[in-house]
Design a protein around this motif. Sequence first.
Motif, PDB file in Angstrom:
ATOM      1  N   TRP A  30       0.834  -1.200   0.000  1.00 61.01           N
ATOM      2  CA  TRP A  30       0.000   0.000   0.000  1.00 61.01           C
ATOM      3  C   TRP A  30       0.869   1.251   0.000  1.00 61.01           C
ATOM      4  CZ3 TRP A  30      -4.046  -1.498   4.296  1.00 61.01           C
ATOM      5  CH2 TRP A  30      -4.890  -2.502   3.807  1.00 61.01           C
ATOM      6  N   ARG A  33       2.360   1.671  -3.471  1.00 63.65           N
ATOM      7  CA  ARG A  33       1.352   2.081  -4.445  1.00 63.65           C
ATOM      8  C   ARG A  33       0.743   3.454  -4.141  1.00 63.65           C
ATOM      9  NH1 ARG A  33      -2.289  -3.245  -4.945  1.00 63.65           N
ATOM     10  NH2 ARG A  33      -3.266  -2.094  -6.622  1.00 63.65           N
ATOM     11  N   ILE A  35      -1.127   4.310  -1.502  1.00 60.09           N
ATOM     12  CA  ILE A  35      -2.405   4.230  -0.806  1.00 60.09           C
ATOM     13  C   ILE A  35      -2.240   4.621   0.663  1.00 60.09           C
ATOM     14  CG2 ILE A  35      -4.240   2.640  -0.098  1.00 60.09           C
ATOM     15  CD1 ILE A  35      -3.594   1.075  -2.712  1.00 60.09           C
ATOM     16  N   PRO A  60     -10.929   1.571  -2.174  1.00 62.83           N
ATOM     17  CA  PRO A  60     -10.958   0.561  -3.237  1.00 62.83           C
ATOM     18  C   PRO A  60      -9.570   0.450  -3.874  1.00 62.83           C
ATOM     19  CG  PRO A  60     -12.704   2.177  -3.545  1.00 62.83           C
ATOM     20  CD  PRO A  60     -11.841   2.671  -2.430  1.00 62.83           C
ATOM     21  N   LYS A  61      -9.065  -0.747  -4.011  1.00 62.67           N
ATOM     22  CA  LYS A  61      -7.725  -0.958  -4.554  1.00 62.67           C
ATOM     23  C   LYS A  61      -7.809  -1.257  -6.048  1.00 62.67           C
ATOM     24  CE  LYS A  61      -6.319  -0.972  -0.252  1.00 62.67           C
ATOM     25  NZ  LYS A  61      -7.543  -0.904   0.474  1.00 62.67           N
ATOM     26  N   PRO A  62      -6.954  -0.616  -6.834  1.00 62.50           N
ATOM     27  CA  PRO A  62      -6.910  -0.963  -8.261  1.00 62.50           C
ATOM     28  C   PRO A  62      -6.349  -2.372  -8.420  1.00 62.50           C
ATOM     29  CG  PRO A  62      -5.160   0.569  -7.713  1.00 62.50           C
ATOM     30  CD  PRO A  62      -5.998   0.411  -6.475  1.00 62.50           C
ATOM     31  N   THR A  63      -6.828  -3.069  -9.412  1.00 61.57           N
ATOM     32  CA  THR A  63      -6.318  -4.419  -9.654  1.00 61.57           C
ATOM     33  C   THR A  63      -5.380  -4.408 -10.851  1.00 61.57           C
ATOM     34  OG1 THR A  63      -8.205  -4.950 -11.034  1.00 61.57           O
ATOM     35  CG2 THR A  63      -8.378  -5.524  -8.711  1.00 61.57           C
ATOM     36  N   ARG A  64      -4.567  -5.420 -10.923  1.00 59.28           N
ATOM     37  CA  ARG A  64      -3.641  -5.577 -12.047  1.00 59.28           C
ATOM     38  C   ARG A  64      -4.097  -6.755 -12.893  1.00 59.28           C
ATOM     39  NH1 ARG A  64       1.396  -5.956  -8.210  1.00 59.28           N
ATOM     40  NH2 ARG A  64      -0.032  -5.386  -6.589  1.00 59.28           N
ATOM     41  N   GLN A  67      -4.547 -10.578 -11.752  1.00 57.51           N
ATOM     42  CA  GLN A  67      -4.702 -10.647 -10.306  1.00 57.51           C
ATOM     43  C   GLN A  67      -6.052 -11.275  -9.987  1.00 57.51           C
ATOM     44  OE1 GLN A  67      -4.541  -6.818  -8.464  1.00 57.51           O
ATOM     45  NE2 GLN A  67      -3.960  -7.637  -6.484  1.00 57.51           N
TER      46      GLN A  67
END
Length: 74
Positions: A30, A33, A35, A60-64, A67
């Motif tokens: 985090w 990134r 966050i 909300p976390k961005p995804t790759r 993933q």
Amino acid sequence: MEYRSLPPGQVTTTTAALACGVQPATIRDWVRRGILTRMGGTPKRPIYRLTDVISARDVPKPTRAGQRAADHRA
């Protein structure tokens, strides 16, 4: 080695992870990134504000690509 005592509202990486129910590596991710932001400590022993940690947990976390998607079915 962990800190012996921190002021109220400040936590280490390990304690932050326990508070969020994640692994310490997730807390470090985090930070990487953007966050979560460190509030002090040393490069090897960062300190975070507990309120920042809880806020980061709820963002909300961005995804790759590739993933695993979180399963939110009840």
